[in-house]
Design a protein around this motif. Structure first.
Motif, PDB file in Angstrom:
ATOM      1  N   ALA A 272       0.829  -1.216   0.000  1.00  0.00           N
ATOM      2  CA  ALA A 272       0.000   0.000   0.000  1.00  0.00           C
ATOM      3  C   ALA A 272       0.856   1.255   0.000  1.00  0.00           C
ATOM      4  O   ALA A 272       0.504   2.258  -0.624  1.00  0.00           O
ATOM      5  CB  ALA A 272      -0.922  -0.009   1.219  1.00  0.00           C
ATOM      6  N   SER A 273       2.000   1.220   0.672  1.00  0.00           N
ATOM      7  CA  SER A 273       2.777   2.459   0.815  1.00  0.00           C
ATOM      8  C   SER A 273       3.281   2.962  -0.523  1.00  0.00           C
ATOM      9  O   SER A 273       3.493   4.166  -0.696  1.00  0.00           O
ATOM     10  CB  SER A 273       3.936   2.250   1.791  1.00  0.00           C
ATOM     11  OG  SER A 273       4.844   1.314   1.273  1.00  0.00           O
ATOM     12  N   SER A 274       3.457   2.064  -1.502  1.00  0.00           N
ATOM     13  CA  SER A 274       3.883   2.563  -2.814  1.00  0.00           C
ATOM     14  C   SER A 274       2.707   2.718  -3.778  1.00  0.00           C
ATOM     15  O   SER A 274       2.798   3.456  -4.761  1.00  0.00           O
ATOM     16  CB  SER A 274       4.944   1.636  -3.426  1.00  0.00           C
ATOM     17  OG  SER A 274       4.478   0.319  -3.429  1.00  0.00           O
ATOM     18  N   LEU A 275       1.591   2.044  -3.502  1.00  0.00           N
ATOM     19  CA  LEU A 275       0.455   2.076  -4.430  1.00  0.00           C
ATOM     20  C   LEU A 275      -0.448   3.294  -4.200  1.00  0.00           C
ATOM     21  O   LEU A 275      -0.997   3.869  -5.147  1.00  0.00           O
ATOM     22  CB  LEU A 275      -0.350   0.785  -4.237  1.00  0.00           C
ATOM     23  CG  LEU A 275      -1.311   0.342  -5.318  1.00  0.00           C
ATOM     24  CD1 LEU A 275      -0.588   0.237  -6.668  1.00  0.00           C
ATOM     25  CD2 LEU A 275      -1.917  -1.017  -4.944  1.00  0.00           C
ATOM     26  N   VAL A 276      -0.620   3.655  -2.948  1.00  0.00           N
ATOM     27  CA  VAL A 276      -1.524   4.761  -2.615  1.00  0.00           C
ATOM     28  C   VAL A 276      -0.846   6.083  -3.004  1.00  0.00           C
ATOM     29  O   VAL A 276       0.300   6.327  -2.640  1.00  0.00           O
ATOM     30  CB  VAL A 276      -1.840   4.732  -1.101  1.00  0.00           C
ATOM     31  CG1 VAL A 276      -2.558   5.998  -0.659  1.00  0.00           C
ATOM     32  CG2 VAL A 276      -2.686   3.498  -0.774  1.00  0.00           C
ATOM     33  N   PRO A 277      -1.547   6.948  -3.761  1.00  0.00           N
ATOM     34  CA  PRO A 277      -0.925   8.212  -4.169  1.00  0.00           C
ATOM     35  C   PRO A 277      -0.567   9.069  -2.957  1.00  0.00           C
ATOM     36  O   PRO A 277      -1.282   9.063  -1.952  1.00  0.00           O
ATOM     37  CB  PRO A 277      -2.021   8.899  -4.997  1.00  0.00           C
ATOM     38  CG  PRO A 277      -3.051   7.869  -5.284  1.00  0.00           C
ATOM     39  CD  PRO A 277      -2.912   6.785  -4.277  1.00  0.00           C
ATOM     40  N   ALA A 278       0.540   9.811  -3.070  1.00  0.00           N
ATOM     41  CA  ALA A 278       1.008  10.624  -1.940  1.00  0.00           C
ATOM     42  C   ALA A 278      -0.055  11.622  -1.499  1.00  0.00           C
ATOM     43  O   ALA A 278      -0.218  11.888  -0.306  1.00  0.00           O
ATOM     44  CB  ALA A 278       2.296  11.353  -2.339  1.00  0.00           C
ATOM     45  N   GLU A 279      -0.836  12.162  -2.467  1.00  0.00           N
ATOM     46  CA  GLU A 279      -1.823  13.179  -2.062  1.00  0.00           C
ATOM     47  C   GLU A 279      -2.977  12.565  -1.252  1.00  0.00           C
ATOM     48  O   GLU A 279      -3.697  13.283  -0.556  1.00  0.00           O
ATOM     49  CB  GLU A 279      -2.367  13.948  -3.280  1.00  0.00           C
ATOM     50  CG  GLU A 279      -3.098  13.118  -4.324  1.00  0.00           C
ATOM     51  CD  GLU A 279      -2.162  12.584  -5.414  1.00  0.00           C
ATOM     52  OE1 GLU A 279      -0.989  12.305  -5.099  1.00  0.00           O
ATOM     53  OE2 GLU A 279      -2.628  12.429  -6.562  1.00  0.00           O
TER      54      GLU A 279
END
Ligand code: FAD
Length: 453
Positions: A272-279
């Motif tokens: 999830a930490s790389s898949l979820v967009p930073a915004e």
């Protein structure tokens, strides 16, 4: 159960573990279309099965307690309540290599008094340790598991401050807390440990009655869930890896764009930490700090029965819990298949199988006299390096809520802030929460569209 009036829309669910499955079923029951995108060729996530030499093997023994209401609700949705065996009364035999062992069996009294007869008859603790354990239990019952201060302390340290000596830690607290949290007492955060002990041991008398699947996990959570989701009109895309999620909302699935009205990310925290967009979650990098705690299962097939109970626990041994898997696995011919479940298995996760064989066969012989005369017809090991996140001090603060800063994007998974440890119950709860928030979002979206906002 599908088709009830509700908001409409296409919801993409990334991940087909228990969190994703629950989200899909809960959405479909209110008429919302859901598609699960699962990278692997099967549903079930961390709970799955495989075939080996005619046996159906689970990747790791799973149990639940009667207090796991959401998970039992999922079983009901799957029509699978009769595919698990739940004890009539909490009852665990605890073996030791050197003596007769002990037994913890609850009484019919209301909680927390139901514990008193169980402890009073528990031979592995001295009378003084039993009294101290009761006092510690009552103090534990007064803690507020949601108090952020508890997230910074260890269960081991707290117990030491309550006079819990080595034997009480090993024969009582570690036995249950390590299995529930997949981390040793001295490393376990006090908040979730207190929460589990309160709910399972100190409130409703039947809360800790143990449930065990009577069919392989792959059938229970994989086959049955797939059938139920598809029957209700949902879609399941297997071998479908999601590599990006963008505004739109839009996902990239196996390299191709797919549109949706809302997205639920139900993958482990590492993904999830790389898949979820930073915004959506500016703090997403901190999720990696949740780390991993391994579970190892040692599988032994004997040519004859050596254990005469569905499961037992052990102390003073590398063996923690042992389960009779004979019927579930389909073993026939008079032999017995045991699975030794080893939680918080940092010590064993990289140990070569030959060494595990030497250590565990010797340990089992010390616990089960009949094993000394039995022939081992098969021995193998399953290792889950990332079985759960590491439920150590500070981990509670890293668990995100389901809602993100993007109105159409939600998180689910046993690692999110469910109020439960990383368990099947936590996964199911997270799915129910995500489904509720998705429905609200779709309703608001429809209202906005109708009113032209
Ligand atoms: C050996 C073992 C023993 C356990 N014992 C117990 C027990 O006795 N009792 C208990 O309650 N719990 C137990 N647990 C914990 C329990 O299994 C988990 O808490 C729960 O299953 C997690 O479910 P989940 O849906 O949150 O995540 P997962 O099951 O991890 O599901 C996430 C899914 O997302 C998929 N995915 C990841 N990335 C992508 C991507 N980019 N695109 C598409 N899909 C993706 C994965 O393939 C996976 O299927 C155990 C776990 C293990 C491993």
């Amino acid at each position: 159960m599908s088709g009830a009036a509700g908001p409409s829309g296409d919801v993409a669910i990334v991940g087909g573990g228990l969190a994703g499955i629950t989200t899909a079923l809960a959405l479909q029951e209110t008429g919302v279309r859901a598609t699960i995108y699962e990278a692997r060729p099967r549903l079930g996530g961390a709970t799955h099965s495989f075939s080996r030499g005619g046996l159906t093997v689970d990747n790791g023994q799973h149990i639940f307690l009667k207090c796991c209401a959401a998970y039992r609700g999922l079983l009901a949705r799957l029509g699978a309540l009769d595919r698990v065996r739940v004890q009539d009364r909490f009852d665990v035999r605890v073996l030791t290599p050197d003596g007769p062992g002990g037994r913890l069996r609850r009484a019919g009294a209301p909680g927390p008094l139901h514990l008193l007869p169980a402890l009073a008859g528990y031979r592995l603790l001295s009378p003084a340790d039993r009294l101290r354990a009761v006092r510690a239990s009552l103090a534990l019952d007064r803690l507020d598991p949601d108090d952020p201060a508890l997230d910074g302390r260890t269960m081991g340290g707290w117990l030491a401050g309550r006079g819990q000596r080595r034997q009480a830690r090993d024969a009582l607290w570690d036995l249950f807390v390590t299995a529930a949290l997949n981390i040793r007492l001295d490393d376990a955060a006090l908040g979730p440990a207190a929460m589990v002990c309160q709910i399972a041991l100190l409130r409703r008398p039947d809360a800790a009655d143990i449930g065990v699947p009577a069919i392989p996990l792959g059938d229970l959570h994989g086959t049955l869930a797939a059938a139920r989701i598809e029957r209700a009109g949902g879609r399941i895309e297997l071998g479908a890896k999601v590599t990006a999620i963008d505004a739109g909302p839009k996902l990239v699935v196996n390299g191709s764009p797919v549109a949706a009205d809302a997205v639920v990310v139900a993958v482990p925290h590492r993904a999830a930490s790389s898949l979820v967009p930073a915004e959506a979650s500016p703090g997403r990098a901190s999720w990696d700090g949740l780390g991993s705690s391994p579970i190892v299962n040692i599988h032994v097939v004997y040519d004859r029965p050596v254990l005469d109970e569905p499961f037992v626990a052990a102390i003073g041994s590398p063996v923690q819990w042992v389960f009779d898997r004979t019927r579930v696995s389909g073993l026939t011919g008079g032999g017995q298949y045991l699975a030794v479940s080893v939680s918080a298995a940092d010590r064993w996760i990289d140990t070569p199988t030959a060494e595990l064989r030497a250590v565990y066969l010797a340990a089992l012989e010390r616990l089960f006299p009949a094993a000394r005369r039995a022939r081992v017809t098969d021995f193998f090991v399953t290792r889950e390096r990332h079985a759960t996140f590491r439920q150590s001090p500070g981990s509670g603060a890293l668990r995100p809520a389901s809602a993100t800063r993007l109105p159409w994007l939600f998180l689910a998974g046993a690692w999110t802030d469910t109020g439960w440890p990383d368990t099947m119950e936590g996964a199911v709860r997270s799915g129910l929460t995500a489904a509720r928030l998705v429905r609200r979002h779709l309703r608001e979206k429809t209202t906005d569209e109708v009113s032209g906002r």
